[in-house]
Write a protein that holds these residues in place. Structure first.
Motif, short mmCIF file in Angstrom:
data_model
loop_
_atom_site.label_atom_id
_atom_site.label_comp_id
_atom_site.label_asym_id
_atom_site.label_seq_id
_atom_site.Cartn_x
_atom_site.Cartn_y
_atom_site.Cartn_z
N GLY A 139 -11.81 5.20 -5.73
CA GLY A 139 -11.07 4.55 -4.66
C GLY A 139 -9.71 4.02 -5.04
O GLY A 139 -8.93 3.63 -4.16
N LEU A 140 -9.38 3.99 -6.33
CA LEU A 140 -8.10 3.45 -6.77
C LEU A 140 -7.08 4.56 -7.01
O LEU A 140 -7.43 5.72 -7.18
N ARG A 141 -5.81 4.19 -7.05
CA ARG A 141 -4.72 5.13 -7.27
C ARG A 141 -3.86 4.65 -8.44
O ARG A 141 -3.84 3.45 -8.75
N PRO A 142 -3.08 5.55 -9.03
CA PRO A 142 -2.12 5.09 -10.06
C PRO A 142 -0.82 4.58 -9.44
O PRO A 142 -0.19 3.67 -9.98
N TRP A 143 -0.40 5.18 -8.33
CA TRP A 143 0.88 4.81 -7.73
C TRP A 143 0.86 5.15 -6.25
O TRP A 143 -0.03 5.83 -5.76
N THR A 144 1.86 4.63 -5.55
CA THR A 144 2.03 4.95 -4.13
C THR A 144 3.52 5.03 -3.83
O THR A 144 4.35 4.56 -4.63
N LEU A 145 3.86 5.65 -2.73
CA LEU A 145 5.27 5.80 -2.33
C LEU A 145 5.50 5.02 -1.05
O LEU A 145 4.80 5.24 -0.05
N LEU A 146 6.44 4.10 -1.08
CA LEU A 146 6.80 3.33 0.11
C LEU A 146 8.11 3.86 0.67
O LEU A 146 9.01 4.27 -0.08
N VAL A 147 8.22 3.84 1.98
CA VAL A 147 9.49 4.14 2.64
C VAL A 147 9.92 2.87 3.36
O VAL A 147 9.28 2.42 4.31
N VAL A 148 10.99 2.26 2.85
CA VAL A 148 11.46 0.97 3.37
C VAL A 148 12.94 1.12 3.69
O VAL A 148 13.74 1.47 2.82
N GLY A 149 13.30 0.85 4.94
CA GLY A 149 14.70 0.96 5.33
C GLY A 149 15.26 2.35 5.09
O GLY A 149 16.46 2.50 4.80
N GLY A 150 14.41 3.36 5.20
CA GLY A 150 14.83 4.74 4.99
C GLY A 150 14.91 5.16 3.54
O GLY A 150 15.24 6.31 3.24
N HIS A 151 14.57 4.27 2.63
CA HIS A 151 14.61 4.58 1.20
C HIS A 151 13.20 4.72 0.65
O HIS A 151 12.29 3.96 0.99
N LYS A 152 13.02 5.70 -0.23
CA LYS A 152 11.72 5.95 -0.86
C LYS A 152 11.63 5.21 -2.20
O LYS A 152 12.52 5.38 -3.06
N ILE A 153 10.58 4.41 -2.33
CA ILE A 153 10.40 3.59 -3.53
C ILE A 153 9.02 3.88 -4.11
O ILE A 153 8.00 3.72 -3.44
N GLY A 154 8.99 4.33 -5.37
CA GLY A 154 7.73 4.54 -6.05
C GLY A 154 7.21 3.21 -6.59
O GLY A 154 7.97 2.43 -7.17
N VAL A 155 5.94 2.95 -6.37
CA VAL A 155 5.31 1.70 -6.85
C VAL A 155 4.10 2.07 -7.69
O VAL A 155 3.18 2.74 -7.21
N VAL A 156 4.10 1.64 -8.95
CA VAL A 156 3.02 1.95 -9.88
C VAL A 156 2.42 0.64 -10.37
O VAL A 156 3.12 -0.36 -10.50
N GLY A 157 1.10 0.63 -10.59
CA GLY A 157 0.44 -0.60 -11.00
C GLY A 157 -0.38 -0.44 -12.26
O GLY A 157 -1.00 0.60 -12.48
N THR A 158 -0.40 -1.49 -13.09
CA THR A 158 -1.21 -1.50 -14.31
C THR A 158 -1.83 -2.88 -14.50
O THR A 158 -1.43 -3.86 -13.87
N VAL A 159 -2.78 -2.96 -15.43
CA VAL A 159 -3.45 -4.22 -15.76
C VAL A 159 -3.48 -4.37 -17.27
O VAL A 159 -3.49 -3.37 -18.01
N THR A 160 -3.51 -5.60 -17.74
CA THR A 160 -3.50 -5.85 -19.17
C THR A 160 -4.62 -5.10 -19.89
O THR A 160 -5.78 -5.11 -19.43
N PRO A 161 -4.31 -4.44 -21.01
CA PRO A 161 -5.37 -3.79 -21.79
C PRO A 161 -6.44 -4.75 -22.29
O PRO A 161 -7.55 -4.33 -22.63
#
Length: 559
Positions: free
Chosen positions: A191-213
């Motif tokens: 159910g989880l993903r490594p990243w997602t793509l947002l479109v905000v104000g017509g601009h595409k922004i990649g968002v990636v998430g991590t957690v402390t090892p």
């Protein structure tokens, strides 16, 4: 949102005494004292420039929907936090900057107050859905109840004990991102993903998430078995090409990891004074396509530019919002940030207030029940030798709970004691705040030598030295002695008698430690495990049986 989810819902750490900082935008109030810097919040916001995009970051909310109290509800001299106020400030920011998105850097849930955790943190996810959160990193506390429960938090459905109150939980409307969490086949948790793509104000922004090892050492081992928590910057860099191929004009990283500013005196929450080396390393090692790092985990506040990247953290408990401005031009992006205080001097958001009131009403009868009393304060903070008075009381309760197994000693990890008690009457809500994890009390058989080895592991802990609170055992140690030889062997007494290395002793603990949590692997060598009550139930039973409880003396001596 369903009827039970609030009538449609129409719309311990450290450095909690941060002093408000001046920042680079927002309203300026009267300083609280000669050493204070002016308040930065969400009044008199500067006008947006054409093409400007804003990202609003929060982290380490930990289910604090009601306004947090004491130092947990302060930013320096300014009272801050509370879901209804957080929602109101975000509404003001969104009105000023409609081309915007809300992001979270993890630990939204877990170690939460009763109002949220009593209902499996579903109220907090409902609240975040109402804010329109676009994406969140997983935090270590998202794994408190294991990968299976995190999948339910993401996708919805009833908890194991049923749907309470009312209709089924629908899950997080935003994606949880866990780029550095993989199994042996390289797959992320379901159910989880490594990243997602947002479109905000017509601009595409990649968002990636991590957690402390470090997650694999600080959550229940059984719940994450088979998963590896890898290097964060390597995971981010791995997915940068994918995000750019998908059209990302810039990349934003949500890292549930962070550090702090160093040095004495007033701390500017928009400052970056002596930022800890690990924060700089995160910026240095991350791909140049990343323009912003929202960090978390350490509950600190800072606002830095490092290696050409904006690097921020918004303290914890919803007391700050990080407002990041992105300006796109000539194929490039300029990033700028300011941390804004979630003050309580504005009208709270009605929908969020309604949500909090609803769940407060549902939890009130149980929360206010008095279950015991103490003649004095029971701090969670360590005594000079390292154990804490409240930790020792919890160890006492676990020892009592397993008396039928002939347990003679008990051990409690400091990270499991989430708050202290002030003395006087003790309510269920206060006890729940102390022990919100729902761990099981267990008893295992260890030899005297294994107990000595266990005590020595207190200085081998991966995160930091972790002196266990104890019951039924006393000992002395030399802090200056080399690792592996700190415990003074002939000082150890168990059940009032000298410890015999060859004798088998039954000891009590929680199932987090019994599974090797916090790096105490000796517990996994134990034999004949027996299971007792939930830790909170054991504490309640103990408090009821020991009215007017006196704070205990330390059972450990530091030489």
């Amino acid at each position: 949102m369903s009827g039970r989810r609030v009538l449609g819902l129409c719309a311990v750490l450290t450095c909690l005494g941060l002093v408000a900082g001046c920042g680079t935008g927002g309203d300026t109030g009267k300083p609280a004292g000669p050493s204070a810097v002016p308040l930065v919040s969400t009044g008199e916001l500067p006008a947006a420039e054409p093409g400007e995009v804003h990202l609003f970051g929060i982290n380490d909310l930990h289910g604090n929907l009601q306004p947090p109290e004491g130092s947990n509800g302060k930013v320096g001299a300014y009272t801050a936090g509370g879901a209804a106020y957080l929602a109101a400030h975000l509404a003001q920011l969104k009105a000023a900057y409609p081309d915007s998105a809300v992001l979270a850097a993890g630990d939204n849930i877990g170690a939460s107050p009763l109002l949220s955790s009593l209902f499996h943190d579903e109220p907090t996810i409902d609240f975040m859905n109402s804010l329109g959160v676009a994406a969140s990193a997983v935090g270590n506390h998202e794994f408190d109840h294991g990968v299976a429960e995190l999948r339910r938090i993401q996708q919805g459905g009833c908890a194991a004990d049923g749907c309470t109150p009312g209709q089924p939980f629908t899950g997080a409307a935003f994606p949880y991102l866990a780029a550095n969490v993989t199994d042996a086949d390289g797959q992320l948790p379901p159910g989880l993903r490594p990243w997602t793509l947002l479109v905000v104000g017509g601009h595409k922004i990649g968002v990636v998430g991590t957690v402390t090892p470090d997650t694999e050492h600080i959550v229940m081992p059984d719940g994450i078995r088979g998963y590896h928590f890898g290097d964060e910057t390597a995971a981010i860099d791995k997915y940068v090409p994918e995000m750019k191929q998908a059209g990302a004009e810039t990349v934003v990283a949500l890292l549930h990891d962070g550090g702090s500013q160093q040095g004495g005196g007033t701390v500017d929450y928009n400052g970056c004074a002596g930022i800890s080396p690990n924060v700089k390393a995160l910026a240095d090692k991350t791909d140049g396509a990343v323009s912003v790092l929202f960090t978390a985990h350490s509950h600190q506040a800072y606002n830095c530019t490092l290696s050409g990247k904006v690097v921020t953290q918004a303290a914890s408990f919803g007391r700050l919002i990080t407002d990041v401005t992105l300006r796109f031009h000539d194929g490039k992006v300029d990033a700028h940030a300011v941390n804004r205080v979630v003050t309580r001097d504005i009208t709270p958001a009605p929908a969020a207030a309604q949500l909090v009131d609803y769940y407060a009403g549902q939890s009130k009868p149980r929360a206010e029940r008095v279950i015991g009393s103490a003649t004095g304060a029971l701090p969670a903070d360590p005594a000079p030798a390292g154990d804490s008075p409240l930790g020792d009381v919890i160890a006492d309760s676990m020892l009592d709970a397993m008396a039928n197994t002939r347990a003679v000693a008990a051990f409690m990890n400091p990270g499991g004691v989430r708050a202290g008690l002030t003395g006087g009457d003790i309510t269920y809500a206060q006890a729940y705040t102390v022990q919100p994890f729902g761990n099981q009390v267990v008893a295992v058989a260890l030899t005297g030598q294994q107990i000595l080895n266990l005590l020595e592991q207190q200085w081998d802990n991966v995160s930091k030295p972790a002196v266990l609170s104890v019951a039924g055992i006393t000992y002395a140690y030399s802090d200056s002695a080399p690792k592996g030889h700190k415990v003074i062997g002939d000082s150890v007494r168990i059940a009032g008698q000298p410890l015999n290395p060859t004798v088998s002793y039954r000891v009590s603990t929680n199932n987090f430690l019994a599974a090797g949590g916090d790096g105490f692997s000796v517990f996994t060598q134990g034999a004949d495990t027996q299971v007792g009550p939930i830790d909170l139930d054991a504490l309640e039973t103990y408090l009821r049986a020991h009215t007017a409880l006196a704070p205990p003396q330390s059972r450990i001596e530091k030489k």
